[in-house]
Motif scaffolding. Structure first.
Motif, short mmCIF file in Angstrom:
data_model
loop_
_atom_site.label_atom_id
_atom_site.label_comp_id
_atom_site.label_asym_id
_atom_site.label_seq_id
_atom_site.Cartn_x
_atom_site.Cartn_y
_atom_site.Cartn_z
N GLU A 16 3.89 2.04 2.38
CA GLU A 16 3.53 1.90 3.80
C GLU A 16 4.44 0.90 4.49
O GLU A 16 4.69 -0.17 3.96
N SER A 37 0.84 -1.19 0.00
CA SER A 37 0.00 0.00 0.00
C SER A 37 0.88 1.24 0.00
O SER A 37 2.02 1.21 0.47
N MET A 97 1.05 5.53 1.02
CA MET A 97 0.71 6.28 2.23
C MET A 97 -0.09 7.54 1.95
O MET A 97 -0.44 8.27 2.87
N THR A 98 -0.40 7.79 0.70
CA THR A 98 -1.20 8.96 0.34
C THR A 98 -2.60 8.50 -0.04
O THR A 98 -2.76 7.58 -0.84
N GLY A 99 -3.62 9.13 0.54
CA GLY A 99 -4.98 8.72 0.23
C GLY A 99 -6.01 9.61 0.88
O GLY A 99 -5.68 10.53 1.65
N GLU A 148 -3.06 3.23 -4.47
CA GLU A 148 -1.77 3.85 -4.74
C GLU A 148 -0.69 2.76 -4.81
O GLU A 148 0.23 2.83 -5.64
N ARG A 165 -5.27 4.05 -0.30
CA ARG A 165 -3.83 3.79 -0.19
C ARG A 165 -3.44 2.49 -0.89
O ARG A 165 -2.36 2.38 -1.47
#
Length: 294
Positions: free
Chosen positions: A294, A5, A7-9, A154, A151
């Motif tokens: 992540e 995953s 870390m931006t979302g 992403e 995430r």
């Protein structure tokens, strides 16, 4: 769905109950560890704790900001009323001042005085309040679920990018291995030429050239660095299938760069140095992508 995953979302969810409506929005950006920031309405003291616990149960890294906007429907708020006792005291004082020549007060001026207008405190049903708080908490979990899904999407985009960079590193290591195999002979030829120019008639020259060239070749041996780079390539591919991998990939990038730096410092040929510099550039590009994992 990608195993890793990002870390931006962003995630959002709405809810309503007993005259209350609310919206929950959750955002996250890159972070070395998990940091959760909460903003919400007063009167719901348990929501911050519940938010942090819910985030920790779903996410491992990143700076998460979660906000709750809540309001009561029109007509459900307690109606304002006039405190007649306070107003009477103000009127008495105003009349005294008017007798002394002061301007009589206006109605809106009196109503603006402190304590004249008050909102009757509504005795709220504790069970109803707890039900609203629980419903908001459930909506927070929905928003965090949506954030986690965002995430993961992403991560789907990051995975092929990272794999391509790892594949490029692997190809550069293979090129370096071919070039490194010719280093010993290149060193010997260079050393022979140099010694012959400086001392062409020195006794035992051939044996001396052999010993010195062997020593230089040993110092320039990059097989261990190339073996470790190959092992790091395998580790990177394995970690992509073993989330959460962000912290381990961060560390692996340091190891990649360490070996690339040593390769450059040991290089005895211009082509191998060029491969080492190209390798360092690709590792740096990979590191930038890994910082999003992540």
């Amino acid at each position: 769905m990608s195993p890793i995953s990002g870390m931006t979302g962003f995630g959002r969810a709405d809810g309503a109950l007993d005259g209350w409506t609310w919206t929950v929005e959750a955002r996250s950006v890159n972070g070395r560890s998990l940091e959760v920031r909460y903003r919400g309405p007063g009167g719901f003291d348990n929501l911050e704790r519940l938010t942090k616990a819910a985030a920790q149960g779903r996410l491992n890294r990143g700076q998460v900001t979660l906000g709750v906007q809540a309001k009561r429907a029109e007509g459900s708020e307690p109606a304002p009323r006039v405190n007649e006792a306070v107003l009477a005291n103000y009127l008495k004082l105003a009349n005294q001042l008017a007798e002394e020549g002061a301007v009589p007060p206006s109605a809106d001026g009196l109503l603006a005085l402190r304590g004249v207008i008050e909102v009757a405190e509504e005795v709220e049903d504790l069970e109803a309040h707890a039900a609203v708080e629980a419903a908001i908490a459930a909506t927070i979990e929905q928003a965090l679920d949506a954030l986690k899904l965002s995430r993961q999407r992403e991560g789907e985009q990051l995975t092929p990018v990272i794999r391509d960079f790892v594949g490029t590193i692997e190809a550069l290591v293979a090129r370096a291995e071919l070039e490194a195999s010719s280093q010993t002979e290149a060193i010997r030829e260079r050393f022979t030429r140099r010694i012959s120019e400086l001392a062409p008639d020195a006794p035992g020259l051939e044996e001396r050239i052999f010993l010195e060239a062997a020593a230089l070749a040993t110092k320039a041996d990059v097989r261990e660095e190339l073996d470790r780079l190959t092992a790091h390539v395998d580790s990177a591919r394995t970690l992509l299938q073993q989330p959460p991998a962000g912290r381990k990939l961060d560390f692996l990038m340091q190891e990649f760069m360490r070996e690339a730096n040593t390769l450059c410092s040991k290089s005895a040929t211009t082509p191998l140095t060029g491969i080492g510099l190209e390798l360092k550039a690709v590792i740096e590009q990979l590191r930038e992508q890994v910082q999003n994992v992540e």
